[in-house]
Design a protein around this motif. Structure first.
Motif, PDB file in Angstrom:
ATOM      1  N   ASN A 279      43.658  41.770  42.027  1.00  0.00           N
ATOM      2  CA  ASN A 279      44.046  42.728  43.151  1.00  0.00           C
ATOM      3  C   ASN A 279      42.750  43.555  43.410  1.00  0.00           C
ATOM      4  O   ASN A 279      41.914  43.435  43.143  1.00  0.00           O
ATOM      5  N   ALA A 280      42.769  44.209  44.942  1.00  0.00           N
ATOM      6  CA  ALA A 280      41.577  44.867  44.719  1.00  0.00           C
ATOM      7  C   ALA A 280      40.865  45.529  44.328  1.00  0.00           C
ATOM      8  O   ALA A 280      39.826  45.585  44.738  1.00  0.00           O
ATOM      9  N   PHE A 281      41.067  46.578  43.431  1.00  0.00           N
ATOM     10  CA  PHE A 281      40.540  47.171  42.643  1.00  0.00           C
ATOM     11  C   PHE A 281      39.773  46.502  41.848  1.00  0.00           C
ATOM     12  O   PHE A 281      38.310  46.883  41.033  1.00  0.00           O
ATOM     13  N   ASP A 282      40.063  45.404  41.228  1.00  0.00           N
ATOM     14  CA  ASP A 282      39.265  44.314  39.690  1.00  0.00           C
ATOM     15  C   ASP A 282      38.099  43.395  40.951  1.00  0.00           C
ATOM     16  O   ASP A 282      37.508  43.269  40.303  1.00  0.00           O
ATOM     17  N   ILE A 283      38.626  42.790  42.314  1.00  0.00           N
ATOM     18  CA  ILE A 283      38.196  42.107  42.741  1.00  0.00           C
ATOM     19  C   ILE A 283      37.211  42.161  43.156  1.00  0.00           C
ATOM     20  O   ILE A 283      36.225  41.138  44.216  1.00  0.00           O
ATOM     21  N   GLY A 284      37.217  42.800  43.946  1.00  0.00           N
ATOM     22  CA  GLY A 284      37.700  43.411  45.770  1.00  0.00           C
ATOM     23  C   GLY A 284      38.201  43.137  46.631  1.00  0.00           C
ATOM     24  O   GLY A 284      37.926  43.600  47.817  1.00  0.00           O
ATOM     25  N   GLU A 285      38.720  41.798  46.458  1.00  0.00           N
ATOM     26  CA  GLU A 285      39.779  40.954  47.599  1.00  0.00           C
ATOM     27  C   GLU A 285      40.298  40.355  46.714  1.00  0.00           C
ATOM     28  O   GLU A 285      40.829  40.183  45.877  1.00  0.00           O
ATOM     29  N   ASN A 286      42.373  40.499  47.193  1.00  0.00           N
ATOM     30  CA  ASN A 286      42.930  40.581  45.889  1.00  0.00           C
ATOM     31  C   ASN A 286      43.584  38.923  46.914  1.00  0.00           C
ATOM     32  O   ASN A 286      43.869  38.579  47.170  1.00  0.00           O
ATOM     33  N   TRP A 287      42.727  38.388  45.335  1.00  0.00           N
ATOM     34  CA  TRP A 287      43.127  36.840  46.220  1.00  0.00           C
ATOM     35  C   TRP A 287      44.024  36.190  46.160  1.00  0.00           C
ATOM     36  O   TRP A 287      44.457  35.016  46.418  1.00  0.00           O
ATOM     37  N   CYS A 288      44.728  37.188  45.437  1.00  0.00           N
ATOM     38  CA  CYS A 288      46.782  36.596  45.481  1.00  0.00           C
ATOM     39  C   CYS A 288      46.883  36.338  47.034  1.00  0.00           C
ATOM     40  O   CYS A 288      47.972  36.061  47.377  1.00  0.00           O
ATOM     41  N   ASN A 289      46.434  37.025  47.817  1.00  0.00           N
ATOM     42  CA  ASN A 289      46.394  37.126  49.653  1.00  0.00           C
ATOM     43  C   ASN A 289      45.536  35.932  49.939  1.00  0.00           C
ATOM     44  O   ASN A 289      46.003  35.441  51.505  1.00  0.00           O
ATOM     45  N   GLU A 290      44.934  35.036  48.781  1.00  0.00           N
ATOM     46  CA  GLU A 290      44.462  34.136  49.440  1.00  0.00           C
ATOM     47  C   GLU A 290      44.731  32.328  49.404  1.00  0.00           C
ATOM     48  O   GLU A 290      44.204  31.417  49.610  1.00  0.00           O
TER      49      GLU A 290
END
Length: 270
Positions: free
Chosen positions: A218-229
């Motif tokens: 999620n965004a607050f963990d790695i800056g971008e939600n990689w699940c959406n990528e």
């Protein structure tokens, strides 16, 4: 928007649903939250902007065929998550320019250059030999005795490795050595994917949360939600975060770059 939280509690394999990423991540066990929304699919052909293929597998003797959809996505230039013998990994086909660009983007979590080279996941030694410079008998015997297994070997890259992998803009200021890490995974699902794709996969470990074995998503963990990528995930349940032992075979004696699951002691007398 509904999220699908996939992964494993320590007692059972399950698919969990939650309305919010944070709610999903707070549930017990290790898991990944995947928002079902539009994702970028640069280079993908004939695939809806809203589809993410989620494949849950349990026993390779009976369900290895389920990775066929992941194979087709990789052949079309997609990026996904697969299990290996050490951890889950982002993966794309080595021949896919779009996939390689997306994979490097996934690794640029701090807005800066990628700090470490990515590795090639190969099906067998014959595939390894295609993508590294010629090996002498002694080196071949070493690789044959330790692979498949939890080792990554750094070797001079052959001309078959795409130039953009070696000189990609995201890392060319961080490292300039013309070498590549190669692995052969001891994992039936990773091997099934490699068999279907019939070429190496460029891979990188999926990140974890700092304070747990939970996969960050999620965004607050790695800056971008990689699940959406990503375009697909092959979920084989709980996968403890383990690292391969990285060995630079371009030096004499070999240099242990990182100690991991593989026994580093075998290189003392090499």
């Amino acid at each position: 928007m509904e999220s699908v939280c996939f992964g494993v509690s320590f007692s059972t394999v399950q698919v969990r649903r939650a309305r919010d990423v944070r709610t999903c991540m707070r549930q017990g066990g290790s898991g990944i939250s995947m928002k079902m929304k539009s994702v970028r699919r640069s280079g993908m052909k004939g695939k809806s902007q809203t589809e993410i293929d989620y494949v849950q597998v349990e026993d390779p003797q009976y369900d290895a065929y389920k990775v066929d959809s992941a194979v087709q996505i990789l052949k079309q230039g997609g990026v996904g998550v697969i299990p290996t013998d050490t951890c889950y990994a982002f993966a794309c086909a080595l021949s896919s320019r779009g996939g390689i660009n997306r994979l490097y983007s996934l690794k640029k979590t701090d807005g800066g250059p990628v700090k470490k080279p990515l590795s090639l996941l190969c099906r067998d030694l014959a595939m390894v030999q295609t993508y590294v410079h010629s090996m002498d008998r002694r080196l071949f015997k070493l690789l044959k005795s330790t692979l498949p297994g939890p080792y990554t070997y750094i070797l001079p890259a052959s001309s078959q490795v795409p130039r953009m992998v070696m000189e990609h803009k995201s890392h060319r200021k961080s490292w300039k050595r013309k070498e590549i890490g190669v692995r052969i995974p001891d994992d039936p699902y990773a091997q099934a994917v490699l068999e279907g794709v019939d070429e190496p996969l460029l891979i990188s470990g999926v990140p974890l949360l700092d304070d747990s074995m939970t996969l960050a998503c999620n965004a607050f963990d790695i800056g971008e939600n990689w699940c959406n990528e990503v375009d697909f995930v092959v979920d084989h349940g709980e996968r403890p975060w383990r690292l391969s032992t990285v060995v630079d075979l371009g030096t004499s004696p070999p240099t242990i770059v990182r100690e991991g699951e593989g026994d580093a002691g075998i290189f003392v007398d090499y």
